[in-house]
Design a protein around this motif. Structure first.
Motif, short mmCIF file in Angstrom:
data_model
loop_
_atom_site.label_atom_id
_atom_site.label_comp_id
_atom_site.label_asym_id
_atom_site.label_seq_id
_atom_site.Cartn_x
_atom_site.Cartn_y
_atom_site.Cartn_z
N SER A 133 0.83 -1.21 0.00
CA SER A 133 0.00 0.00 0.00
C SER A 133 0.86 1.25 0.00
O SER A 133 1.97 1.25 0.56
CB SER A 133 -0.90 0.00 1.24
N SER A 134 0.34 2.32 -0.59
CA SER A 134 1.02 3.61 -0.53
C SER A 134 1.12 4.12 0.90
O SER A 134 1.95 4.98 1.20
CB SER A 134 0.29 4.64 -1.39
N SER A 135 0.29 3.57 1.80
CA SER A 135 0.31 4.03 3.19
C SER A 135 1.64 3.72 3.88
O SER A 135 1.96 4.32 4.91
CB SER A 135 -0.84 3.40 3.98
N VAL A 136 2.45 2.80 3.31
CA VAL A 136 3.73 2.48 3.95
C VAL A 136 4.68 3.69 3.95
O VAL A 136 5.62 3.74 4.75
CB VAL A 136 4.45 1.28 3.28
N TYR A 137 4.43 4.66 3.08
CA TYR A 137 5.30 5.84 3.03
C TYR A 137 5.14 6.73 4.26
O TYR A 137 6.01 7.55 4.56
CB TYR A 137 5.08 6.62 1.73
N VAL A 151 11.15 3.40 4.28
CA VAL A 151 9.75 3.57 4.73
C VAL A 151 9.58 2.98 6.13
O VAL A 151 8.80 2.05 6.33
CB VAL A 151 8.73 2.94 3.74
N ASP A 152 10.25 3.57 7.07
CA ASP A 152 10.23 3.04 8.43
C ASP A 152 9.43 3.88 9.42
O ASP A 152 9.63 3.75 10.63
CB ASP A 152 11.67 2.88 8.96
N HIS A 153 8.54 4.75 8.92
CA HIS A 153 7.77 5.59 9.83
C HIS A 153 6.28 5.56 9.47
O HIS A 153 5.70 6.57 9.09
CB HIS A 153 8.31 7.02 9.82
N PRO A 154 5.64 4.37 9.61
CA PRO A 154 4.20 4.28 9.31
C PRO A 154 3.38 5.08 10.30
O PRO A 154 3.79 5.29 11.44
CB PRO A 154 3.92 2.77 9.45
N LEU A 155 2.19 5.52 9.85
CA LEU A 155 1.33 6.35 10.68
C LEU A 155 0.04 5.65 11.09
O LEU A 155 -0.83 6.26 11.71
CB LEU A 155 0.99 7.65 9.94
N SER A 156 -0.11 4.38 10.73
CA SER A 156 -1.27 3.59 11.15
C SER A 156 -0.84 2.13 11.24
O SER A 156 0.16 1.73 10.65
CB SER A 156 -2.42 3.72 10.13
N TYR A 158 -2.47 -0.28 9.98
CA TYR A 158 -2.65 -0.82 8.63
C TYR A 158 -1.36 -0.67 7.83
O TYR A 158 -0.87 -1.63 7.22
CB TYR A 158 -3.79 -0.10 7.92
N ALA A 159 -0.79 0.53 7.84
CA ALA A 159 0.46 0.77 7.12
C ALA A 159 1.58 -0.12 7.65
O ALA A 159 2.37 -0.69 6.88
CB ALA A 159 0.84 2.24 7.22
N ALA A 160 1.66 -0.23 8.98
CA ALA A 160 2.70 -1.07 9.58
C ALA A 160 2.55 -2.53 9.16
O ALA A 160 3.53 -3.23 8.91
CB ALA A 160 2.65 -0.95 11.10
N SER A 161 1.29 -3.00 9.05
CA SER A 161 1.07 -4.39 8.65
C SER A 161 1.49 -4.62 7.20
O SER A 161 1.99 -5.70 6.85
CB SER A 161 -0.39 -4.79 8.86
N LYS A 162 1.31 -3.62 6.36
CA LYS A 162 1.73 -3.76 4.95
C LYS A 162 3.25 -3.71 4.82
O LYS A 162 3.84 -4.44 4.01
CB LYS A 162 1.07 -2.66 4.10
N LYS A 163 3.89 -2.86 5.58
CA LYS A 163 5.35 -2.85 5.62
C LYS A 163 5.86 -4.19 6.13
O LYS A 163 6.84 -4.74 5.62
CB LYS A 163 5.82 -1.70 6.52
N ALA A 164 5.18 -4.74 7.14
CA ALA A 164 5.57 -6.05 7.67
C ALA A 164 5.47 -7.13 6.60
O ALA A 164 6.33 -8.03 6.52
CB ALA A 164 4.70 -6.41 8.87
#
Length: 344
Positions: A133-137, A151-156, A158-164
């Motif tokens: 997701s673009s939310s990982v940015y 991209v190590d500063h997720p804001l939700s 959801y974003a953290a789960s996609k980075k994971a």
């Protein structure tokens, strides 16, 4: 022969927005598809059932109702289906919902993805393509967003789960040689879209004469990407199995590639649009003036997204290009002609 035609394609989230459109495209090409979905009630299940009804009965399609987090069920599915390619589009979606129900994201996006990876590992899957997701940015502000940026500063959550998911995929690419490609989607919209997203919410409210909530006072900018462009990008990536990047260096590690068979791509329109322009376009297409309730930026939201798609263009020869005005016109036509009669 296309890799997707060599055997069976497993599409998870097949009754979802992107999953439905991709499955429809693959069946149209004569591919054999097993579509998995839990048909949960995160949003109106009638929409999922209506999408599924357009797939069931078509040659080459088999539907399996199953939750990704069902470890035993997923293992049995992989053993039975033996897919050649897996496209994982099933996830618990939504930034704001992750603030209210975080455990749903752990179950679907972490435990569920773990079961996907294990299935691919043990059954010789040739390519795993999965939705990021673009939310990982997250907190990044350098535009356009590049897959080569950290991209190590997720804001939700959801974003953290996609980075994971990206990190987990890399581990399996490294340890087991599993080719994986993560796709960072940017604000997907279009016919059969999700009713928890702005385009659907605004259209429904405006036709019913209700006010719409306009966050960040309408100054939100999103790289709205039309569904057909997303599917074209996914379809091309499916047949491009990633290879290790010989130029990758641990001294200056590139987040978008690896010494393992691992890749990340953005799929976005490369053309951010302000939310107020989207609303104005909807007003024109619907012939209704919106009653706007202006609100501040919400927790977990980012003020702008903007995709750098150079890698996608270079590797698969494609970049999304549907103008927002054309995409909204198609969405409104679908909403009026197809969805309203179903929704009553």
């Amino acid at each position: 022969m296309s890799l997707a035609h060599e055997g069976v394609v497993l599409v998870t989230g097949a009754a979802g927005f992107i999953g439905y459109h991709l499955t429809d495209r693959l069946l149209g090409e004569g591919c054999r598809v097993v579509g998995l979905d839990s048909l949960n009630d995160y949003y109106d299940p009638r929409l999922k059932q209506a999408r599924l009804a357009r797939l069931e009965g078509r040659e080459g399609f088999r539907f399996v109702r199953l939750d990704l987090a069902d470890r035993v069920g997923m293992a049995e599915l992989f053993a039975t289906v033996q897919p050649t390619v897996v496209v994982n589009l099933a996830a618990q979606a939504g930034v704001r919902y992750s603030l209210q129900n975080p455990h749903a994201y752990v179950d679907a996006n972490l435990t569920g993805f773990m079961n996907i990876l294990e299935g691919c590992r043990h059954h010789g899957v040739k390519h795993l393509v999965y939705a990021s997701s673009s939310s990982v940015y997250g907190a990044n502000t350098k535009m356009p967003f590049s897959v080569h940026d950290n991209v190590d500063h997720p804001l939700s959550l959801y974003a953290a789960s996609k980075k994971a998911n990206e990190l987990m995929a890399h581990t399996y690419s490294h340890l087991y040689g599993l080719p994986t490609t993560g796709l960072r989607f940017f604000t997907v919209y279009g016919p059969w879209g999700r009713p928890d997203m702005a385009m659907f919410i605004f259209t429904q409210a405006m036709l019913e004469g209700r006010p719409i909530q306009v966050f960040n006072h309408g100054r939100m900018r999103r790289d709205f990407t039309y569904i057909d462009d997303i599917v074209e990008g996914v379809r091309r990536v499916m047949d491009r199995v990633p290879a290790p990047d010989p130029a990758w260096s641990g001294e200056q590690p590139d987040p978008g590639t690896s010494r393992a068979p691992y890749r990340i791509y953005n799929i976005g329109n490369h053309s951010p649009v302000e939310l107020l322009h989207v609303i104005a376009t909807l007003e024109r297409e619907l012939g209704v003036e919106a009653v706007k309730e202006m609100l501040p930026l919400q927790p977990g939201d980012v003020p702008a997204t903007y995709a750098d798609v150079e890698d996608l263009m270079r590797d698969v020869g494609f970049k999304p290009a549907t103008p927002i005005e054309e995409g909204i016109a198609r969405f409104v036509r679908w909403y009026k002609e197809t969805w309203l009669p179903v929704a009553g």
